[in-house]
Every structure is written in structure tokens, then in C-alpha cells.
Design an enzyme around this catalytic site. Sequence first.
Site, PDB file in Angstrom:
ATOM      1  N   GLU A  38      35.766  46.975  34.078  1.00 55.95           N
ATOM      2  CA  GLU A  38      36.005  47.633  35.129  1.00 55.95           C
ATOM      3  C   GLU A  38      35.291  49.087  35.122  1.00 55.95           C
ATOM      4  OE1 GLU A  38      40.649  46.572  37.160  1.00 55.95           O
ATOM      5  OE2 GLU A  38      40.333  47.114  34.859  1.00 55.95           O
ATOM      6  N   GLU A  70      43.306  39.777  32.606  1.00 54.20           N
ATOM      7  CA  GLU A  70      44.727  40.508  32.622  1.00 54.20           C
ATOM      8  C   GLU A  70      45.709  39.642  32.852  1.00 54.20           C
ATOM      9  OE1 GLU A  70      41.642  43.813  33.412  1.00 54.20           O
ATOM     10  OE2 GLU A  70      41.756  41.870  33.589  1.00 54.20           O
ATOM     11  N   ALA A  74      42.100  47.943  28.415  1.00 55.74           N
ATOM     12  CA  ALA A  74      43.130  48.797  28.443  1.00 55.74           C
ATOM     13  C   ALA A  74      43.793  48.783  27.125  1.00 55.74           C
ATOM     14  CB  ALA A  74      43.940  48.956  29.632  1.00 55.74           C
ATOM     15  N   GLY A  87      39.833  46.225  31.802  1.00 53.10           N
ATOM     16  CA  GLY A  87      39.312  47.708  31.914  1.00 53.10           C
ATOM     17  C   GLY A  87      37.875  48.048  31.617  1.00 53.10           C
TER      18      GLY A  87
END
Length: 685
Positions: free
Chosen positions: A104, A124, A62, A101
Site C-alpha cells: 500500500e 491481509e 503493518a 501495508g
Amino acid sequence: MSVITTHKDGEVLVIVSNNPPVNALGQAVRAGLQAGIEEALADDSVKAVVIRCDGRTFFAGADITEFGKPPVPPSLPDVINAIEASTKPVVAAIHGTALGGGLEVALGCHYRVAAKSAKLGLPEVNLGILPGAGGTQRLPRVIGVAEALNMIVTGKPIKASRGAENGLVDKLVDDADLEAEAIAFAKSVAGSADLPRTSERTDKLKEAAADPSVFSNFLEKNGRKIRGYEAPIACIEAVKAAVNLPIEEGLQKERELFMKLVSGTQSAALRHAFFAERAASKIDDIPKDTPLIDIKKVGILGAGTMGGGIAMNFLSAGIPVTILEREEAALERGVGIIRKNYENSAKRGRMTEEQVEKAMSLLTPTLKMDDLGDCDLVIEAVFELMSIKKDVFGNLDKVVKKGAILASNTSYLNVDEIAACTSRPEDVVGLHFFSPANIMKLLEIVRGEKTSDTVLATSMALAKKIGKVAVVAGVCHGFIGNRMLAKRQQQGQQMLLEGAKPWDCDRVLTEFGMPMGPFQMADLAGLDIGWDPEKTSSSTVREVLCERGRRGQKTGKGFYDYDEARRGTPSAETEEIINSFIKKSGNTPRQIDDQEILERLLYPMVNEGAKILEEGMAQRASDIDVVWMNGYGWPPYTGGPMFWADTVGLDVILAGLEKHADKFGDEVTISQLLRDKVAKGEKFN
Ligand code: T1G
């Protein structure tokens, strides 16, 4: 130019992200991905999809710069759910680092094709959060709970080859063939009805559901490492939810945990640490295109503990080193320790025997200073005495080729004074490594008055090459780290004479999250640094300890008594010595509470940090934080001393300094910058 473009290759729609530097999943990327999937589903001629990235890496997560700002749709979970729900197979083509992310997104895809050099991870936790877009629920479903737990709680990425073994990667391909292979793979699964949707899998969860001891075993093994951190505990809870709850509820649980962490101070501190480390590598007042010196050969003067550790950094980076000592015995001992350190790493599986031999083959021991003549950089690591330093630099100036960098590993001394002993002060710089130098990440690059931009920029680039986190410091006593440390140690000594015990001070700092307190640190370093048995006069607690043979861990006793395993216990003899000094001082000993101990050990450090800033001895407050988090074990989940001071409140720090002023005496005078910031309601960072 949109960050997401699409093109067709036969019946395959290729969705390409181009969002330098690391294809962070910012709003435009998310919206582009969603639109790409919608385009694929709306076009009947499309039978499959490939998602890939241009540039140096697949999505590296992200966009961290968006944290703390109002969320703009589509959210990443929504994008990933759309990818997974696609009725046409979606293949992720992974190169570089598929992180957070990014992984993911790949887990939302039905298949993952990876370049052999790629890495995959969910880091993270290093930002004080957890994977918030399904990673804690989908990863265990693909690779099993034990390995997923390890990846998520440690944040450490795995190689693509390991991904091919544990099922995370469906096909491993040569880097150059990634796109072609991914498209071929997509064509091979095009039209298949029964797509492997990760969130629907439960086969890899059964073992942990039957035997949940995987969680307690993990905690037992890693408890010490995660002490003080909130995110690792939440990561474990989220993976437990993956095992015990249906996917929708598991995703909900993950989201709740994520939202709690991301708005917490620990995550704010760790995000600060992330960007602070990257900012530290920037030198504000020199041109970005400053020419660099090509460091092909390094000379090290002194094969002691520091010299040997410093040499290993370059050998491990493949840079040949010539190491100089005055006597054969010292040289043999130094080279022997380097080999032993490498062999220990090999024993622990951190390197192969071949790598040990490769590194050692790059090392040339010598007793002749002339052999340093053709080095591009020479680092002096001799005894910390100005007269010796000046002598050495005078000689180096005569034998080392023009244009080479002459560096000193001094921890305190005036680099300008050392440079003045040469005909080329512009080529002189301080490179202050931290012990053990082959392990500690921090490097203080001490910028002399005449140090050239090229020498500075070359030192910064070289630091990155040898895996160091470098910070530029100005010439002052102790530079950034040791200058602030001196204020803390001084207050520790002072409080002993008022009634505090060494072990009280150490407990307060270890509870705060430091690896050790001032007295444990002194015992580790050795109480006899700078102590002269000829001149000793029983004038300080430290002198008397040394006179009584209590010189620290190395003598089995110092402030503490130590057992064979070097575990320290409070010492009655130390207490008796301290009490004799209290009696001599006429002080009435008093109970000093933990809060006062904390304030008197840390507030003067922050104040000294402010002085370092106002004197221009550090470029920015976050550099000071980087020094303490990478060189002195300051707990990263508080962001470093200057960031921590911002969270405590600079007005509180100032009030505390004023409250204790009578005990500080002349040792601590309050920084004007601190006063100004309080007056303006500003922060350091
Ligand atoms: N967001 C924004 N900027 C980033 C970024 C990111 N994720 N990653 C890197 N940058 C910037 C960085 O600040 C620097 O900027 C430049 O890119 C180059 O980085 C829902 C919420 C990828 C291994 O934690 O580990 O996904 O200084 O100098 O050494 O679950 O960057 O040039 O202006 O580090 O080659 C999870 C973080 C996010 C990975 C490359 N992802 N990045 O290392 O270059 S949270 C991460 C890295 C998340 C989801 C959650 C490294 C790297 P500037 P660099 P590098």
C-alpha cells in the site's frame, strides 16, 4: 538509532527503513516516513524521493503486534496520502516481499522499481482482515479489477515479473542494482509536474463498471474455498466500492470494513494462527545455537503411500533420496507413483517438465539396505507394527553411519521403545508426516527421552526447508493430533449407540467448518485399518461393516454408500446395523441435538489437549492449535481447538464435560489443568 534515516544522492532524497526482521510498519517507521516526506518537500534542492528498506525485505506490512492496541499516529493511511500528495516524485525501491501495508505504501508512491526476485501481495485476508490503507482502492486502479480481486481475496502474492506485465511495477531491475536503478529512475522523473497519482486513476475501473459480472464470476469460482470466512466477502465488497464510488468514499468504505473485521473473533483467531505457527518452530529448552547436522542425503525405508509422499518432500527441496523396498514390484510401483504425482503437478502447471526430471534424477531406488549406509537421515515408513519397527531399527543401527539421524514415521507407537532397539537412542526421533505426505503441511517431531538437542534442532530446521509446519510432541500414544482425535472418534461411536446417525455427527462438524466429520474421515482412511478378518467377532458396528464388505470409500461403501464420484449418501444397511447394536445394548434411542453432538465431539478433544499440556507432551497450547489447523483441517478462523476453547470459555467447556460425564464413562476424565485454569479465570493461550 532511528529506524528511518535519510540521505541525499544528488537531488534525490533517499528514505531508508531499517526495522528488522521484516520492516514492519510500526509507529516509529510510519512517523519516520512522514518526517522523510516533509523533509523532502521542505528542501528545495530535493527534486525527487526514493523509499527503500535495508535487510531482507521491503515493508512486509503493518506491525501485526500493534493490532488490538490503541492506535498511535500517524496512521498508515495518513502517511500514504502524504506520500501520494507529494509534489515531488516518490519512487518505491522494492526487494524481498512488499506485502500488505508495504504494498500500500508502494501504491501511494508515484513509481515502483522492483528487484527481479521480489514478490508483491496483499495477504491481509489471511489475517481475517482486508487491506486497510487504500490497497482495495488503489490496486484495482493500477492492475484492473479482475486481477486485483484475485490478489486481495486469495492473499496470494505475485512475482515482480508479473507486476511488470500488469503495470504494478514500472521498472524491473537486477537485485544488486536496485538502489542505483531506483535513484536513476527518480532522477529521470525529477521535476515532472504531472505525477501519476494512483488514486486519481479510473481507466482500469471502466470495464468492471460496465460489466460487474467479474464479481459474481469470481464468487462462483471461489465460493467453496472461502466458505465460513468473513474477510473474503468484505474484500469483494471493498473492491466493488472502488468501482462504484469516488476514491474518498471508497477509502471510507474500506476503513469501515477493516475496523469491523479487525475487532472480530475470526481475525483474532487468524492472527493467533499466524504467531502460533511461528512460535511452534521454537524449542524452548534447547540453546538457539545448537549445532545442526547437514542433511545432504536422505534414506526412506518403504516406498508405499507414506514413503513415496515423504520422499517427494526432499526431492522437491533438491535433497537426494535413496528409497528402499523389499521387492522389485513394490519398488517399481512406489517410484511410478512418485513420477505420476510429479507429472500431475506439471499438468496442472505447478511445475515444469524440467523440474519433474530434476526431482526424479535425485531419486535412487534400491533393494539393498546397505545403500542407506551413507545417508545423513533415514526415515522408516513401514507397516505400523511394533515388532516390524524394532526389527527395522535394529538393522538400521548396524548399517547406517554413526552420526546419522534414524527417524520413524510411526503415527502412534512408542518412539522410546523403538529407540531402545539401537545403540544410539540419542539419534532416534519420530518424524510423523500426514497423508498425503507431499501435500499436508504438518509434521509432528516426536521427541524421545534420549533424543539429542542436535537431532531435534536439525529436524526442526529441515522441516522448514521442506516447507513443513513442524511441532514438537512428546512420546505418548498418538502424540498430539491422533491422541486427541481418538477421543473424538470414540465419542462419535458412542453416540451411534444412543441414537445419533453418522451423517448427523458429520453434518455438525462440517457446519462447524471441518472438511469432514468422524465417519466420513473413517470411510476415507478405510474401516479395515487394524481389522483382522481372522479374528473379527461382530463386536462393534465397525467390525460388522467390515464383515459385510463395507470397508470405506475404497470399497464403494462404508458408513455411507458412494457413487463413482465418491459422493457419499446415508446408508440404510448401516442404519440397520447400528439399530441392531442399540437393541443389543438395551439403550432406548433418543434424538441427540446438534449442540450436544458438537460438545461431545469437541470438548473431550480440548480436555485431552489440556492433559497433553499438563503432561508436557506439547510445549504450548498454541502448538496444539497448529497441529489441528495444519494436520486435521480444523477451521483456522476459529484458531484451533485450544484457542476456540478460550473463545467459548473454559468454564463453559468444563461445565459441558461435567454435564456429559455420565455418557463419557471412563473414556473422559477431566484434566486438572482445565479445572485449575477455570478456577483462576485463565485461558490456554
Ligand atoms: N508484523 C509483525 N511481525 C511480523 C510481521 C508483521 N507484519 N511479519 C513477520 N513478523 C515477524 C514474525 O512473527 C517473526 O517473528 C519474524 O517477523 C520473521 O517472520 C493496513 C493492516 C514477511 C513473508 O501479513 O508473511 O499490513 O518469530 O518467520 O518465513 O493493510 O513473515 O522471529 O519472533 O514469517 O521469512 C500484512 C506477514 C500485515 C505479512 C517473512 N502482512 N508476514 O516470512 O519469516 S496486515 C502480512 C509474512 C497489514 C494493512 C494491514 C512473513 C514474511 P519471530 P517469519 P519468513
